[in-house]
Scaffold this active site. Structure first.
Site, PDB file in Angstrom:
ATOM      1  N   LYS A 143      -6.482  46.214  99.329  1.00 32.51           N
ATOM      2  CA  LYS A 143      -5.344  47.269  99.675  1.00 32.51           C
ATOM      3  C   LYS A 143      -5.629  48.481  98.164  1.00 32.51           C
ATOM      4  CE  LYS A 143      -1.588  45.702 102.400  1.00 32.51           C
ATOM      5  NZ  LYS A 143      -1.683  45.793 103.424  1.00 32.51           N
ATOM      6  N   HIS A 168      -4.548  39.508 113.203  1.00 31.50           N
ATOM      7  CA  HIS A 168      -3.666  40.708 111.750  1.00 31.50           C
ATOM      8  C   HIS A 168      -4.764  40.496 111.057  1.00 31.50           C
ATOM      9  CE1 HIS A 168       0.112  41.510 113.375  1.00 31.50           C
ATOM     10  NE2 HIS A 168       0.042  40.089 113.955  1.00 31.50           N
ATOM     11  N   LYS A 179       3.231  48.381  99.230  1.00 30.31           N
ATOM     12  CA  LYS A 179       2.688  47.359 100.423  1.00 30.31           C
ATOM     13  C   LYS A 179       2.600  46.150  99.885  1.00 30.31           C
ATOM     14  CE  LYS A 179      -0.691  50.300 101.313  1.00 30.31           C
ATOM     15  NZ  LYS A 179      -0.256  50.334 102.892  1.00 30.31           N
ATOM     16  N   ARG A 180       2.049  45.150 100.544  1.00 27.01           N
ATOM     17  CA  ARG A 180       1.668  43.855  99.515  1.00 27.01           C
ATOM     18  C   ARG A 180       0.846  44.200  98.213  1.00 27.01           C
ATOM     19  NH1 ARG A 180      -1.253  40.209 102.137  1.00 27.01           N
ATOM     20  NH2 ARG A 180      -0.889  41.902 103.866  1.00 27.01           N
ATOM     21  N   LYS A 204       5.638  54.458 108.804  1.00 31.70           N
ATOM     22  CA  LYS A 204       7.056  55.105 108.140  1.00 31.70           C
ATOM     23  C   LYS A 204       6.291  56.207 106.847  1.00 31.70           C
ATOM     24  CE  LYS A 204       7.634  50.149 107.235  1.00 31.70           C
ATOM     25  NZ  LYS A 204       7.010  48.885 106.955  1.00 31.70           N
ATOM     26  N   THR A 259       1.111  49.559 109.434  1.00 32.06           N
ATOM     27  CA  THR A 259       2.262  50.164 109.045  1.00 32.06           C
ATOM     28  C   THR A 259       2.796  50.910 108.469  1.00 32.06           C
ATOM     29  OG1 THR A 259       4.102  47.747 108.895  1.00 32.06           O
ATOM     30  CG2 THR A 259       3.418  48.232 111.441  1.00 32.06           C
TER      31      THR A 259
HETATM   32  C1  LIG Z   1       5.814  47.786 106.079  1.00 34.17           C
HETATM   33  C2  LIG Z   1       6.881  47.372 105.124  1.00 34.17           C
HETATM   34  C3  LIG Z   1       5.113  46.733 104.780  1.00 34.17           C
HETATM   35  C4  LIG Z   1       3.612  46.562 105.269  1.00 34.17           C
HETATM   36  O1  LIG Z   1       3.545  47.351 104.183  1.00 34.17           O
HETATM   37  P1  LIG Z   1       1.299  47.576 104.736  1.00 34.17           P
HETATM   38  O2  LIG Z   1       1.445  49.595 103.928  1.00 34.17           O
HETATM   39  O3  LIG Z   1       1.901  48.348 106.281  1.00 34.17           O
HETATM   40  O4  LIG Z   1       1.040  46.925 104.631  1.00 34.17           O
HETATM   41  C5  LIG Z   1       5.695  45.433 103.666  1.00 34.17           C
HETATM   42  N1  LIG Z   1       6.152  45.345 103.181  1.00 34.17           N
HETATM   43  C6  LIG Z   1       7.583  46.250 103.117  1.00 34.17           C
HETATM   44  C7  LIG Z   1       8.747  45.509 103.097  1.00 34.17           C
HETATM   45  C8  LIG Z   1       7.285  46.912 104.594  1.00 34.17           C
HETATM   46  O5  LIG Z   1       8.745  47.346 105.134  1.00 34.17           O
END
Ligand SMILES: *Cc1c(COP(=O)(O)O)cnc(C)c1O
Length: 751
Positions: A493, A301, A487-488, A599, A595
């Site tokens: 990022k 990952h 995102k985190r 979304k 991911t």
């Molecule tokens: C999908 C999701 C992530 C991942 O987000 P990225 O933009 O791919 O880093 C992190 N936290 C939550 C709560 C999510 O639903």
């Protein structure tokens, strides 16, 4: 399953209940209805895939389960008839046994496997406290314990009959499994087995916290124990079941089990498997290894060196003495094998499990697993050609790409019911189990469709604005552009780059050097690891910017900034449905897949992003002309590092934004936070090339801002993104895992 039976039961008991009682009531009825399916899943005798993961970021389950059972609308109506608003269930805590993408991926895969009838079994840890609850005090992040079981855990069954003893260096614990039912669309089920550690105080600590502080040896030993604890429980259980059926001949084991390691955290499973077979089943070391090499598969990952798990050898021996010896033995076998194959010492050193005083878990996984997969095309290319290049030259067939995916049930059906209904009206509801059908939307491309899309988005934005007002106490204009980065919080990022772009735009608006700016609300959602100083610094910086801008009457009708509190799966559902712009701005080559990008695209947000991770594949399908792409390509990064950071400060507004980190424009309350950020950019070489990309980023951002004004043409971009999102279903990912790696062949509930 009989829908009406469930509804009948609910009707008779729902009256007058508060959220918690209603939750338990609904969950109890559903759980009871599926006893047979659960038993069938457990007793399934074909080959099964076990998904070993330290994280399962399941989120709130009740509404998703109702949706997947096809009774969400009926239950909503039924409750309404009894004076109950189903939204009351939003008081129920998320099940947040994960940090971010990796954990959410595991949850999406279980949803897909359940839906498809693929015999995938989750195995993880039943943390007493999940990912911390986030609060902001004066713009500083505070972490509070997440008591996710506060309202019970009604979809899980405690299985004391399946408890097993786990022994580690200096102690032991009882591993008691809780089986959580994962409901797939249409009512098939998968099981998520979460192991809880019981026994003395030391034992209980193992399943107390997700990611305990690992800055001390004690913390690191606890972390190793966690990884071993659930891996050993899963392996022990599998071996017991197998030997009960087939005795001590392990030849058929790989026909019965395959273990997918979600990152290296469960790599101890491989060592434990070898230990069990050699110590307790009288197998030779080489026989045990040969079997192990047929039943473990590894998903990588990350390519960032500091995120690749390495354990100090003496510490590893202290925590897991028997496994340490096996790791060393494997390391010797590896050297012998590779020397025979003619590898140079330098090449062997690169792939060795033991690197000086450290065990390198990814190298162990790559050596022992029959399959190694990356999670997006670019990422798999990087692991094949850089990280694991030596092994790739030797056995290229070991490497597979399986681009991540998300479940459209939760991320469209549940998160965006109006868009889901509109899609269904156009192309039928086959997309719920076959997301590729979205491409059929293209036939409906028309100004009328774009208008409707805009209406749906506007309604979602209104709802989110109301929620933000209630929850965050900030008024945002639902007519403004919703520009979303969720995102985190991590330097790679580049939330900092977003913040600096906003500050630059703010200074330009103040100076009137930027006219014609479409009002925009910049939304951030992110948690920073409690021990991650710089990430917390960036959170404070964004809060300072937000406070300044939101209180400035000269511009706050044009620009607002909100950092939402306690970003989690449930908040994400609201944000993705309401986003116009999806910020995917990691430095090219750093985000394995992402991911969140999927979304947001699925919900009709236009990507403002770099060519990184799965964003590349999104753009490939949705068209560069329908998104805003900027910045360095992965292949340009090395060269760009040669340019000193200060060379990127020619633009006076950018220079001023950077200066505001030290010139007293903002206060970090004496924490040293802002100086620390400044140092990262200027004195420490700007590792993530924020300054290299900033100018082009602002250009792309302002272009999207201008083009948004043409509402029809912008909606067309959104439309094309939705119609192109089919590939990013986790159904596709899970099918690929099954066809290319697991080969489970027979499916639950079929044949
Ligand atoms: C999908 C999701 C992530 C991942 O987000 P990225 O933009 O791919 O880093 C992190 N936290 C939550 C709560 C999510 O639903």
């Amino acid at each position: 399953m009989d829908k009406n039976e469930i509804l009948q039961k609910i009707r008779s008991t729902c009256k007058g209940k508060d959220a918690v009682a209603l939750y338990q009531e609904l969950a109890g009825v559903i759980q009871d209805t599926f006893t047979e399916e659960r038993t069938a899943a457990e007793k399934y005798e074909g080959k099964r895939a076990i998904y070993l993961s330290c994280e399962f970021l399941v989120g709130r389950t009740i509404l998703n389960n109702l949706l997947n059972l096809g009774i969400l609308d009926e239950v909503r109506t039924l409750l309404a008839e009894n004076g109950i608003d189903i939204n009351m269930l939003e008081e129920i805590e998320d099940c947040a046994l994960g940090n971010g993408g990796l954990g959410r991926l595991a949850a999406c895969y279980l949803d897909s496997a359940a839906t498809l009838g693929i015999p995938l079994y989750g195995n993880g840890i039943r943390y007493r406290y999940g990912l911390f609850k986030q609060e902001f005090v004066d713009g500083f992040q505070k972490e509070l314990p997440d008591d996710w079981q506060r309202f019970g855990d009604p979809f899980s069954v405690r299985r004391e009959d399946k408890a097993r003893k786990i022994v580690f260096g200096g102690g032991e614990a009882l591993a008691v499994p809780y089986d959580m039912t994962i409901f797939g669309y249409g009512g098939k089920v998968c099981l998520l087995r979460l192991w809880q550690a019981e026994g003395n105080h030391e034992a209980q600590k193992i399943s107390e916290y997700l990611y305990p502080d690992d800055s001390t040896d004690e913390g690191r030993i606890l972390r190793l124990r966690q990884e071993y604890f659930f891996s050993a429980a899963a392996i022990g259980e599998a071996v017991d079941c197998y030997t009960a059926r087939y005795g001590n001949n392990f030849k058929r084991f790989p026909d019965c089990y395959v273990f997918q390691l979600n990152d290296t955290h469960p790599v101890a499973a491989i060592l434990e498997f070898i230990r069990l077979l050699t110590e307790e089943y009288d197998q030779s070391f080489s026989a045990a290894c040969a079997i192990a090499r047929k039943c473990f598969a590894y998903t990588n990952h990350t390519v960032m060196p500091e995120a690749l798990e390495r354990w100090y050898v003496p510490l590893f021996y202290k925590a897991l003495p028997a496994l340490g010896a096996i790791a060393d033995k494997l390391d010797r076998v590896l050297q012998r094998e590779y020397r025979k194959k003619g590898l140079t010492t330098e090449e062997i050193d690169k792939v060795r499990i033991r690197q000086g005083n450290m065990f390198h878990m990814a190298n162990l996984a790559v050596y022992m697993c029959f399959s190694v997969n990356g999670v997006a095309k670019i990422h798999t290319d990087i692991i094949k050609n850089k990280l694991f290049d030596v092994t790739n030259r030797l056995c290229p067939q070991k490497f597979v790409n399986i681009t991540n995916g998300i479940t459209q049930r939760r991320w469209l059906g549940l998160a965006n019911p109006d868009l889901a209904a509109w899609i269904t009206e156009k192309i039928g509801d086959g997309w719920r189990t076959d997301l590729d059908r979205l491409s059929a939307l293209r036939e409906y491309a028309s100004p009328e469709a774009y208008r409707r899309l805009n209406e749906i988005k506007a309604a979602n934005k209104k709802k989110l604005a109301a929620f933000i007002l209630a929850k965050e106490g900030v008024a945002v204009d639902p007519e403004s552009i919703f520009d979303v980065q969720i995102k985190r919080l991590h330097e790679y990022k580049r939330q900092l780059m977003n913040a600096l772009s906003i500050l630059t735009i703010y200074y330009r608006l103040k100076d009137k050097s930027l006219m014609d700016f479409t009002p925009t609300t910049f939304l951030f959602g992110a948690k920073a690891a409690g021990s991650y100083f710089r990430a917390k610094a960036i959170i404070k910086f964004i809060h300072e910017i937000a406070a300044r801008i939101n209180a400035d009457p000269e511009v706050n009708h044009l620009i607002r900034v909100v950092f939402v509190t306690d970003y989690n799966v449930s908040y994400a559902e609201k944000l993705v449905a309401a986003a116009d712009i999806s910020e995917q701005i990691s430095l090219a080559g750093t985000e394995a897949s992402g991911t969140g990008n999927m979304k947001l695209a699925l919900n009709g947000a236009v990507t403002l992003g770099t060519m990184d991770g799965a964003t590349i594949e999104i753009i490939e399908r949705a068209g560069q002309e329908n998104n805003y792409i900027f910045g360095l390509k992965a292949s340009d990064v090395d060269k760009a590092r040669g340019i000193p950071p200060v060379a990127h400060l020619a633009d006076p507004y950018i220079a001023r934004a950077i200066a505001s980190l030290w010139d007293g424009s903002f206060s970090d309350g004496g924490t040293g936070y802002f100086k620390n950020i400044y140092d990262a950019l200027i004195s420490e070489g700007d590792r993530y090339l924020v300054l290299s990309d900033l100018e082009d980023y602002i250009r792309a951002k302002l272009l999207s801002n201008r083009e948004y004004k043409d509402r029809e043409s912008f909606a067309r971009k959104a439309f094309m993104n939705i119609a192109s999102a089919g590939y990013f279903s986790s159904d596709r990912s899970v099918k690929e895992y099954d066809e290319r790696i697991w080969h489970t062949k027979s499916y639950i509930g079929q044949n």
